[in-house]
Structures are given as structure tokens and as C-alpha cells.
Scaffold this motif. Structure first.
Motif, short mmCIF file in Angstrom:
data_model
loop_
_atom_site.label_atom_id
_atom_site.label_comp_id
_atom_site.label_asym_id
_atom_site.label_seq_id
_atom_site.Cartn_x
_atom_site.Cartn_y
_atom_site.Cartn_z
N ARG A 30 -5.47 -82.21 85.10
CA ARG A 30 -5.42 -83.61 84.69
C ARG A 30 -5.55 -83.61 83.17
NH1 ARG A 30 -9.68 -88.61 85.89
NH2 ARG A 30 -8.40 -90.22 84.86
N HIS A 31 -4.80 -84.49 82.50
CA HIS A 31 -4.88 -84.57 81.04
C HIS A 31 -6.33 -84.67 80.57
CE1 HIS A 31 -5.95 -88.81 81.38
NE2 HIS A 31 -5.00 -88.90 82.28
N GLY A 32 -6.57 -84.25 79.35
CA GLY A 32 -7.92 -84.27 78.78
C GLY A 32 -8.42 -85.68 78.52
N ALA B 243 -9.05 -79.05 86.31
CA ALA B 243 -7.86 -78.45 86.91
C ALA B 243 -8.16 -77.97 88.32
CB ALA B 243 -7.38 -77.26 86.06
N VAL B 244 -7.15 -78.06 89.17
CA VAL B 244 -7.21 -77.49 90.52
C VAL B 244 -6.36 -76.22 90.51
CG1 VAL B 244 -6.81 -77.87 92.98
CG2 VAL B 244 -7.42 -79.81 91.51
N SER C 74 -13.64 -77.26 85.32
CA SER C 74 -13.74 -78.16 84.18
C SER C 74 -13.27 -77.41 82.93
CB SER C 74 -15.20 -78.61 84.01
OG SER C 74 -15.98 -77.53 83.51
N PRO C 75 -13.04 -78.09 81.82
CA PRO C 75 -12.65 -77.38 80.60
C PRO C 75 -13.66 -76.32 80.18
CG PRO C 75 -12.21 -79.73 80.36
CD PRO C 75 -12.98 -79.57 81.65
N ALA D 234 -16.53 -69.51 81.08
CA ALA D 234 -17.55 -68.80 81.85
C ALA D 234 -16.97 -67.80 82.84
CB ALA D 234 -18.43 -69.80 82.59
N LEU D 235 -15.66 -67.86 83.09
CA LEU D 235 -15.06 -66.94 84.05
C LEU D 235 -15.10 -65.51 83.53
CD1 LEU D 235 -11.90 -68.95 85.22
CD2 LEU D 235 -13.95 -68.45 86.56
#
Length: 221
Positions: free
Chosen positions: A71-73, A196-197, A213-214, A219-220
Motif C-alpha cells: 500500500r502506498h506510504g 506490504a503483503v 511494515s516499512p 529487521a529481516l
């Protein structure tokens, strides 16, 4: 002579309470059914599939074969736009939305996450996020928000559903930047601005791997 006010009996009060509770339960059931129906708009979604660990997701994002529907920011105002409006009248990314977009793009580069085609709604907030994060995009009129115009809503919903169900080659991830209504219709997930999904389409169905989330991209590992 004063008139007497006739108070309801205990039995009448109980009947009224029972009726009120019944109406509440009926309303709740209708709302739940509608919500459930929305979540099931894409029949290929594997609702019972186990979601991967962070390590597994990290590797999958590097290998590719996924669909990432953003989804847009964050934006500078609320409301529904008209695509015929000039850019100055549309909802635009706020400074925070632009920062979210840069953060996501930097995380993709740093972690080596695969990027293939980049598609976006032609609204400025979606186009801008895609360009800031990934350096390029192809605007698709079919990615206009489902709520933006009454005509063609079913076709736009179907377009998003097909995009998340279509296979993606390894070494690439299909990036989409669009609107919450389209994301909810095609994935069953409700997301905030900048979220994002992440999905994996396959012949067995489409699996939702994560909702990020952004900030989650950093953190990934």
C-alpha cells in the motif's frame, strides 16, 4: 386527577432485553459474514497455510518467485481522489511517506532482495513510492483503487486477484504499489499506509507469507 405512569413488568423488560440482544447478535453476524466474504474474495488464498520464520522469509525474498503488494506510504491528507485531478489536488506522499519509501528501497538493496517487474496505480502517491523505492515503475490503470470509481470495480478487483495468483520466475519478485481496497480484495489482508503483503503463488494456491511494515524490512535477517 394525576395520570399514573404504567411501568413495564419484569417479564416485559426481559422480553425487551432479549429482543435487543438478538438484534445485536444478528447485526454482528451480518458484519462478520461480510468481513469474512471480503477476506475470501480471492479463492486461491491458502488461509490455513503456515507462515514462514523470519529466516525462511529472508531467503525466499532473495530467491524470488514472490508477489509483494505494497500500500502506498503515508500521505498528506485523507479521502478518495479522482484520477482526472491534477497532481496538486491529489493525496500525495507526506515527508514520512517519502522516508518510508526510501527505507524500503534501501533495505531491498542491502539485503539483496530480488526485484522484477514494478507495477503501480497511476495515482501520484503510488507512482512516487514505486519510483523512490525501486527507481522505476509501470503505471497500470487497472490498479486504480476499487473505491476510486464505481464503474469497473469488479474488473479492477479481478485484475489484482490475477496479479497475486500469477507465477513469478525465480530471481524476480513482482512488486505492486496500490491501494488498501485492492489489497484487501486480492489477499484478504487489511494493511496500513506503507505496509506490504508478501505472497507466494503456486499451482496449489497462493500463500500469504507475511504482512510487513516499512520498519520490518530492516529487521529481516
Amino acid at each position: 386527577m394525576k395520570s399514573q405512569v404504567k411501568l413495564p413488568t419484569q417479564v416485559q423488560r426481559r422480553k425487551f432485553l432479549a429482543y435487543t440482544l438478538g438484534m445485536v447478535l444478528i447485526s454482528s453476524s451480518v458484519l462478520w459474514a461480510n468481513s469474512s466474504a471480503n477476506a475470501q474474495s480471492n479463492p486461491n488464498i491458502l488461509t490455513e497455510a503456515k507462515r514462514p520464520s523470519h529466516a525462511e522469509l529472508y531467503k525466499a525474498l532473495q530467491e524470488g518467485g514472490l508477489v509483494i503488494y505494497f500500500r502506498h506510504g503515508r500521505t498528506n491528507k485523507g479521502g478518495v481522489d479522482n484520477i482526472e485531478w491534477p497532481r496538486t489536488q491529489q493525496r500525495l506522499l507526506s515527508e514520512q511517506g517519502e522516508a518510508q519509501s526510501r527505507r524500503i528501497g534501501e533495505a531491498f538493496k542491502r539485503h539483496g532482495f530480488a526485484v522484477g517487474e514494478v507495477l503501480s496505480s497511476p495515482f501520484a502517491r503510488c507512482h512516487d513510492m514505486a519510483v523512490i523505492a525501486f527507481g522505476r515503475t509501470e503505471d497500470r490503470i487497472e490498479l486504480l483503487g476499487i473505491l476510486s470509481e464505481s464503474s469497473g470495480r469488479d474488473a479492477r478487483a479481478e485484475y489484482s486477484i490475477n496479479l497475486v495468483n500469477q507465477a513469478v520466475p525465480l530471481g524476480q519478485n513482482r512488486i505492486i504499489v496500490g491501494h488498501s481496497s485492492n489489497i484487501r480484495e486480492s489477499t484478504g489482508e487489511s494493511v496500513g499506509e506503507g505496509d506490504a503483503v508478501v505472497l507466494r503463488p503456486s499451482t496449489k494456491g497462493t500463500q500469504v507469507l507475511a504482512v510487513l511494515s516499512p520498519e520490518d524490512w530492516d529487521a529481516l535477517q
